[in-house]
Design an enzyme around this catalytic site. Structure first.
Site, PDB file in Angstrom:
ATOM      1  N   GLU A  94      -7.691  17.669  76.895  1.00 28.63           N
ATOM      2  CA  GLU A  94      -8.048  16.405  77.535  1.00 28.63           C
ATOM      3  C   GLU A  94      -7.064  16.029  78.626  1.00 28.63           C
ATOM      4  O   GLU A  94      -5.879  16.332  78.536  1.00 28.63           O
ATOM      5  CB  GLU A  94      -7.986  15.270  76.510  1.00 28.63           C
ATOM      6  CG  GLU A  94      -8.862  15.487  75.331  1.00 28.63           C
ATOM      7  CD  GLU A  94      -8.637  14.416  74.274  1.00 28.63           C
ATOM      8  OE1 GLU A  94      -9.236  14.540  73.219  1.00 28.63           O
ATOM      9  OE2 GLU A  94      -7.852  13.477  74.514  1.00 28.63           O
ATOM     10  N   CYS A 112      -2.629  11.666  83.106  1.00 33.19           N
ATOM     11  CA  CYS A 112      -1.948  12.076  81.885  1.00 33.19           C
ATOM     12  C   CYS A 112      -2.329  13.522  81.575  1.00 33.19           C
ATOM     13  O   CYS A 112      -3.509  13.837  81.441  1.00 33.19           O
ATOM     14  CB  CYS A 112      -2.381  11.121  80.773  1.00 33.19           C
ATOM     15  SG  CYS A 112      -1.670  11.500  79.189  1.00 33.19           S
ATOM     16  N   CYS A 119      -1.310  20.573  68.828  1.00 32.77           N
ATOM     17  CA  CYS A 119       0.125  20.265  68.773  1.00 32.77           C
ATOM     18  C   CYS A 119       0.649  20.618  67.391  1.00 32.77           C
ATOM     19  O   CYS A 119      -0.044  20.448  66.390  1.00 32.77           O
ATOM     20  CB  CYS A 119       0.352  18.775  69.044  1.00 32.77           C
ATOM     21  SG  CYS A 119       2.100  18.328  69.179  1.00 32.77           S
ATOM     22  N   CYS A 123       2.579  14.485  64.051  1.00 29.40           N
ATOM     23  CA  CYS A 123       2.935  13.076  63.873  1.00 29.40           C
ATOM     24  C   CYS A 123       1.774  12.399  63.138  1.00 29.40           C
ATOM     25  O   CYS A 123       0.606  12.658  63.435  1.00 29.40           O
ATOM     26  CB  CYS A 123       3.191  12.408  65.221  1.00 29.40           C
ATOM     27  SG  CYS A 123       4.585  13.122  66.107  1.00 29.40           S
ATOM     28  N   CYS A 126      -1.177  10.426  65.064  1.00 30.35           N
ATOM     29  CA  CYS A 126      -1.710  11.007  66.303  1.00 30.35           C
ATOM     30  C   CYS A 126      -2.895  11.921  66.035  1.00 30.35           C
ATOM     31  O   CYS A 126      -2.848  12.776  65.146  1.00 30.35           O
ATOM     32  CB  CYS A 126      -0.587  11.780  67.002  1.00 30.35           C
ATOM     33  SG  CYS A 126      -1.119  12.676  68.468  1.00 30.35           S
ATOM     34  N   SER A 204       7.136  13.418  78.716  1.00 31.80           N
ATOM     35  CA  SER A 204       7.350  12.689  77.461  1.00 31.80           C
ATOM     36  C   SER A 204       7.514  13.671  76.308  1.00 31.80           C
ATOM     37  O   SER A 204       6.727  14.590  76.150  1.00 31.80           O
ATOM     38  CB  SER A 204       6.158  11.768  77.198  1.00 31.80           C
ATOM     39  OG  SER A 204       6.308  11.118  75.955  1.00 31.80           O
ATOM     40  N   SER A 226       9.482   9.586  72.780  1.00 33.82           N
ATOM     41  CA  SER A 226       8.707   8.865  71.765  1.00 33.82           C
ATOM     42  C   SER A 226       9.623   8.562  70.586  1.00 33.82           C
ATOM     43  O   SER A 226       9.900   9.419  69.762  1.00 33.82           O
ATOM     44  CB  SER A 226       7.522   9.723  71.307  1.00 33.82           C
ATOM     45  OG  SER A 226       6.629   9.901  72.382  1.00 33.82           O
ATOM     46  N   LEU A 227      10.097   7.338  70.555  1.00 30.71           N
ATOM     47  CA  LEU A 227      11.042   6.932  69.509  1.00 30.71           C
ATOM     48  C   LEU A 227      10.264   6.459  68.277  1.00 30.71           C
ATOM     49  O   LEU A 227      10.395   7.014  67.190  1.00 30.71           O
ATOM     50  CB  LEU A 227      11.939   5.816  70.062  1.00 30.71           C
ATOM     51  CG  LEU A 227      13.098   5.364  69.190  1.00 30.71           C
ATOM     52  CD1 LEU A 227      14.139   6.458  69.052  1.00 30.71           C
ATOM     53  CD2 LEU A 227      13.735   4.102  69.772  1.00 30.71           C
ATOM     54  N   HIS A 228       9.484   5.414  68.449  1.00 29.54           N
ATOM     55  CA  HIS A 228       8.530   4.908  67.453  1.00 29.54           C
ATOM     56  C   HIS A 228       9.133   4.316  66.192  1.00 29.54           C
ATOM     57  O   HIS A 228       8.443   3.627  65.441  1.00 29.54           O
ATOM     58  CB  HIS A 228       7.497   5.964  67.072  1.00 29.54           C
ATOM     59  CG  HIS A 228       6.701   6.500  68.225  1.00 29.54           C
ATOM     60  ND1 HIS A 228       6.570   5.821  69.424  1.00 29.54           N
ATOM     61  CD2 HIS A 228       5.994   7.649  68.378  1.00 29.54           C
ATOM     62  CE1 HIS A 228       5.817   6.539  70.246  1.00 29.54           C
ATOM     63  NE2 HIS A 228       5.457   7.645  69.641  1.00 29.54           N
ATOM     64  N   ASN A 302      -3.040   2.480  68.796  1.00 31.25           N
ATOM     65  CA  ASN A 302      -4.467   2.601  69.087  1.00 31.25           C
ATOM     66  C   ASN A 302      -5.115   3.265  67.874  1.00 31.25           C
ATOM     67  O   ASN A 302      -4.865   4.436  67.622  1.00 31.25           O
ATOM     68  CB  ASN A 302      -4.604   3.485  70.340  1.00 31.25           C
ATOM     69  CG  ASN A 302      -5.958   3.374  70.990  1.00 31.25           C
ATOM     70  OD1 ASN A 302      -6.872   2.764  70.439  1.00 31.25           O
ATOM     71  ND2 ASN A 302      -6.093   3.981  72.149  1.00 31.25           N
ATOM     72  N   CYS A 345      -4.397   9.788  72.706  1.00 31.68           N
ATOM     73  CA  CYS A 345      -4.080  11.206  72.661  1.00 31.68           C
ATOM     74  C   CYS A 345      -4.903  11.979  71.621  1.00 31.68           C
ATOM     75  O   CYS A 345      -4.832  11.710  70.437  1.00 31.68           O
ATOM     76  CB  CYS A 345      -2.600  11.308  72.334  1.00 31.68           C
ATOM     77  SG  CYS A 345      -1.960  12.939  72.335  1.00 31.68           S
TER      78      CYS A 345
HETATM   79  N1  SAH Z   1       4.453  15.140  72.455  1.00 27.97           N
HETATM   80  C1  SAH Z   1       4.861  14.234  73.484  1.00 27.97           C
HETATM   81  C2  SAH Z   1       3.783  13.881  74.481  1.00 27.97           C
HETATM   82  C3  SAH Z   1       2.377  13.663  73.961  1.00 27.97           C
HETATM   83  S1  SAH Z   1       2.054  12.216  72.978  1.00 27.97           S
HETATM   84  C4  SAH Z   1       5.457  12.985  72.879  1.00 27.97           C
HETATM   85  O1  SAH Z   1       5.504  12.889  71.658  1.00 27.97           O
HETATM   86  O2  SAH Z   1       5.926  12.127  73.607  1.00 27.97           O
HETATM   87  C5  SAH Z   1       2.081  10.926  74.170  1.00 27.97           C
HETATM   88  C6  SAH Z   1       2.325   9.572  73.574  1.00 27.97           C
HETATM   89  O3  SAH Z   1       1.136   9.053  72.932  1.00 27.97           O
HETATM   90  C7  SAH Z   1       3.411   9.568  72.515  1.00 27.97           C
HETATM   91  O4  SAH Z   1       4.296   8.507  72.717  1.00 27.97           O
HETATM   92  C8  SAH Z   1       2.595   9.412  71.262  1.00 27.97           C
HETATM   93  O5  SAH Z   1       3.386   8.955  70.218  1.00 27.97           O
HETATM   94  C9  SAH Z   1       1.501   8.459  71.710  1.00 27.97           C
HETATM   95  N2  SAH Z   1       0.377   8.323  70.781  1.00 27.97           N
HETATM   96  C10 SAH Z   1      -0.149   9.261  69.966  1.00 27.97           C
HETATM   97  N3  SAH Z   1      -1.152   8.740  69.221  1.00 27.97           N
HETATM   98  C11 SAH Z   1      -1.264   7.443  69.580  1.00 27.97           C
HETATM   99  C12 SAH Z   1      -2.115   6.373  69.156  1.00 27.97           C
HETATM  100  N4  SAH Z   1      -3.041   6.539  68.231  1.00 27.97           N
HETATM  101  N5  SAH Z   1      -1.943   5.152  69.747  1.00 27.97           N
HETATM  102  C13 SAH Z   1      -1.016   4.985  70.733  1.00 27.97           C
HETATM  103  N6  SAH Z   1      -0.185   5.952  71.162  1.00 27.97           N
HETATM  104  C14 SAH Z   1      -0.303   7.174  70.582  1.00 27.97           C
END
Ligand code: SAH
Length: 360
Positions: A94, A112, A119, A123, A126, A204, A226-228, A302, A345
């Protein structure tokens, strides 16, 4: 017959070696072909009208121009456009165009990009993580997303550059496909090609030790992480594989990450209702931000199908933001766009895998 080279997978130096060595052509042909491929987005050697016919025939015998094909386009009411692309081996990835309006009122797109089919990081929040890992994308496939979107938009360089910014935030973990990602950044940067300056490109990562420094030393892109979660314990719950690199070590690496003047690392923080959006997390996040030259992006979660998590309530999000602002941390809420088109994503591909669109 041996496999033909996909000319879109060659960096400038590789193309030069191929043109002068394999094809036995004069060196100046390299730049001509390069500009046709990257600047003018040529789809066939016969489009290269300033190249002699016999040279075009030779090119067509020895190599191919292969870009991903658009297999599905979905347009959101807010202007976001999402593409499902088919790669040469039938895999799908995508890419998303996100519009913004500049001071002059012109619409510009941020694109993007995906870097892997699937992947490996898994996570827990995701959609792509749930698909698992299939394979890395080649440079031609990574930048082919830009070329496919440019063709669809009618974006012609240098007259009408509609796509202004690129973020490597689609499917996959860029630092686990370091070689092709670095090659793609060099190609993007080439002045006689797409000519993206490093300020318009962001990579990222979930925080991978190998490759982080190499990306920084190259100076070819800005860094987003991506800290989260503000603690190792919570990060392990949300991103078990990424958290194998301990948060303390990740933060130490970010403290010594090479930055240009005024450059900041972007920290991405997914805000999940009731999980990482409380006062305790805000305090921990403040401590982290004050250690780094960083800006903070808050991304409301999301929701994805079958997910155990929920988005934050609007009041909860506002309260969290306020706690950060009160400590002088610049936190910007990134509103999710394209929610009506499964733009998070990996969501579109997951929907396709589930048969939502028939056989695209
Ligand atoms: N692997 C890389 C880049 C791809 S993910 C990374 O982890 O940064 C891109 C971003 O989308 C990341 O910050 C990821 O955590 C976020 N993301 C994944 N699923 C999501 C969701 N359901 N809602 C919002 N952001 C999401």
């Amino acid at each position: 017959m041996h496999d033909q080279v996909n000319i879109c997978d060659l960096a400038f130096g590789e193309l030069e070696a191929f043109v002068t060595g394999e094809l036995g052509l004069p060196r100046f042909r390299t730049l001509q072909i390069w500009q046709w491929i990257w600047r003018r987005n040529a789809r066939a050697f016969d489009d290269m009208t300033d190249i002699a016919k016999d040279v075009r025939v030779r090119l067509a015998e020895r190599c191919r121009i292969v870009w991903p094909e658009i297999s599905l386009v979905r347009k959101s009411e807010d202007g976001t456009v999402k593409f499902l692309l088919r790669l040469a081996d039938g895999e799908h990835v995508e890419t998303v165009l996100i519009p913004s309006t500049d001071k002059a009122g012109t619409t510009r797109m941020t694109q993007c990009l995906s870097t892997q089919v699937g992947c490996a990081m898994a996570c827990t929040f995701c959609s792509t993580g749930k698909l698992g890992f299939t394979r890395n994308m080649s440079m031609g496939e990574i930048l082919g997303q830009v070329q496919a979107a440019r063709a669809w938009l009618g974006d012609t360089l240098p007259e009408r550059p509609i796509i202004r910014n690129l973020v490597y935030m689609g499917m996959g973990e860029p630092l686990l496909n370091l070689k092709e990602v670095m090659k793609s950044l060099e190609t993007l940067h080439h002045q006689r090609g797409l000519a993206f300056s490093a300020r318009r490109v962001t990579v990222s990562t979930c925080g991978i030790k190998n490759g982080l420094r190499e990306l920084g030393d190259s100076g070819l892109a800005y860094l987003a992480v991506s800290l989260h979660a503000p603690t190792q314990e919570l990060r392990e719950r949300l991103m078990p594989r990424a958290a194998r690199w301990h948060l303390d070590d990740l933060l130490a690496a970010l403290e010594s990450y090479p930055l240009k003047t005024r450059e900041r690392i972007t920290l991405e923080y997914l805000v999940i209702g009731g999980l990482n959006d409380g006062p305790e997390q805000a305090r921990q996040l403040v401590r982290i931000c004050s250690r780094l030259k960083a800006k903070l992006n808050l991304i409301p979660y999301n929701p994805t199908p079958d997910s155990p998590y929920s988005p934050p309530s609007p009041e909860g999000l506002l309260a969290f933001e306020k706690m950060l602002w009160n400590k002088n941390i610049t936190a910007i809420v990134r509103k999710s766009k394209g929610q009506d088109i499964e733009a998070a994503c990996g969501q579109l591909r997951a929907a396709q895998d589930a048969g939502m669109f028939g056989n695209a």
